[in-house]
Design an enzyme around this catalytic site. Structure first.
Site, short mmCIF file in Angstrom:
data_model
loop_
_atom_site.label_atom_id
_atom_site.label_comp_id
_atom_site.label_asym_id
_atom_site.label_seq_id
_atom_site.Cartn_x
_atom_site.Cartn_y
_atom_site.Cartn_z
CD GLU A 94 5.04 2.38 -4.74
OE1 GLU A 94 4.66 1.63 -5.42
OE2 GLU A 94 4.79 2.34 -3.12
CB CYS B 295 4.77 12.77 -2.20
SG CYS B 295 4.93 11.85 -1.07
CB CYS C 160 7.60 2.70 7.34
SG CYS C 160 7.70 4.05 8.70
CB CYS D 9 0.21 4.73 11.29
SG CYS D 9 1.81 5.58 11.89
CB CYS E 266 -0.42 4.22 7.06
SG CYS E 266 1.37 3.90 6.04
CB CYS F 185 -2.20 10.31 1.86
SG CYS F 185 -1.57 11.70 1.65
#
Ligand code: SAH
Length: 345
Positions: free
Chosen positions: A81, A95, A102, A106, A109, A326
């Site tokens: 995305e 962004c 990933c 974290c 996230c 975010c």
């Protein structure tokens, strides 16, 4: 480019025309590059050459119309995305993602919760910007800023990210100034050192999120590999070498990292002159038992940093209603309400 020219028997000036059409005029497909002879366009098409490395699947628009999230499919079926933010006042930020998924996990996230698929190539990264630049151009607008804050850890895909930065920056091509580009990292120390040596004008953001090793390791497994002392030493060396500001990101989590003691400990870490703290209201993610800090508490936390002379800003969340804020990017088909198929849009 030389390899490409060889493989397709292209003369250098033809290659220049092709490059210019792709990155400056933002032409979506080879058939539309009218400076190239028809015969050449047909031959390249017959050789399966494609100008576009990603296919838009859906575009979603936030209710306030400031935020657009694109879901893109890559040639192997992976999805990523990217998010366009058209701020009131004229600034436009895209962004972009540097990896599909990933690996850094974290706790807060969504991308990390979903795991890692693969690195993106420089062109796959660049093409996210190219897509939105074309969309904006049709409305007489341009990209003013690019942030590497989408899916993935940019410094875990260092070479491709730097190649994408070069493509974005090329004054004869896309032409976006280094100062308008920001790379955000989870805090990979060797790459921060390498980036310092490159001494580019590209902005550096570091995801800090907690002021002690115990707190940070609980949120970010990477802290066990690169604890705060090492991370802060690399940041100090970066400032020494580049004289450029570092933006420290700090997601505000209720009862986790938002008490007065955390604010004071953070202020201690932030004593260097060029350190700036970006407080980020937490955006909900599917798998985390976390809550965001209420607004008055964010302000109280900020006042403690203010009093210690640490420059701060509080990030304005954008696109929460379409899971584009975010930490919310996961490349999963989203609730139907806001989905619009790209072909129809
Ligand atoms: N891997 C890079 C870039 C991607 S994330 C990095 O870690 O910096 C961009 C920013 O959003 C990071 O600061 C990240 O920590 C933050 N973020 C992640 N999840 C979030 C959430 N749920 N709410 C608010 N910010 C979040």
């Amino acid at each position: 480019m030389a390899a490409f020219a060889g493989a397709h028997a292209l003369e250098p000036y033809r290659l220049q025309q092709l490059y210019r059409a792709a990155v400056k005029e933002l032409v979506p497909d080879i058939g539309a590059i009218s400076v190239l002879p028809l015969e050449l366009r047909e031959r390249l098409a017959a050789e399966q050459f494609e100008l576009e490395s990603l296919t838009p699947v859906t575009l979603q628009h936030s209710a306030d119309e400031q935020t657009t999230k694109g879901l893109f499919r890559l040639h192997d079926g992976s999805e990523v995305e990217a998010v366009l933010m058209e701020h009131w006042g004229g600034r436009t930020t895209v962004c972009i993602s540097s990896q599909a998924g990933c690996a850094y996990a974290c706790a807060f996230c969504s991308t990390g919760q979903a795991g890692f698929t693969r690195n993106l190539s420089a062109v796959e990264i660049f093409d996210q910007a190219r897509f939105f630049a074309r969309d904006l151009k049709a409305r007489g607008k341009k990209i003013t800023n690019i942030v590497f804050m989408g899916q993935g850890e940019p410094f875990a895909n260092y070479e491709s990210v730097m190649d994408a930065v070069a493509l974005l920056n090329d004054p004869h091509g896309f032409g976006l100034g280094h100062r308008h580009i920001t790379i955000s990292t989870v805090g990979l120390v060797p790459q921060i050192e390498r980036f310092a040596q490159a001494a580019l004008q590209v902005n550096l953001a570091v995801s800090l999120h907690a002021p002690t090793d115990a707190q940070r390791a609980a949120l970010m497994p990477v802290n066990r590999r690169y604890p705060l002392a090492q991370l802060m030493a690399a940041c100090a060396a970066y400032i020494e070498r580049t004289r450029r500001k570092i933006f420290f990101e700090y997601v505000m989590l209720a009862g986790v990292n938002d008490d007065d003691a955390s604010a004071r400990a953070l202020a201690q870490l932030m004593r260097a002159r060029l350190y700036h703290v970006n407080l980020i209201p937490y955006n909900a993610t599917p798998d985390a038992p976390l809550r965001g800090t209420p607004e008055p508490r964010i302000r109280a936390f900020q006042r403690i940093l203010d009093a210690a002379g640490v420059p701060t800003t509080v990030r304005t969340p954008m696109g929460r209603d379409i899971a584009a804020a975010c930490g919310q990017l996961r490349a999963q088909t989203q609730p139907r309400a806001n989905v619009r198929h790209a072909a129809a849009g």
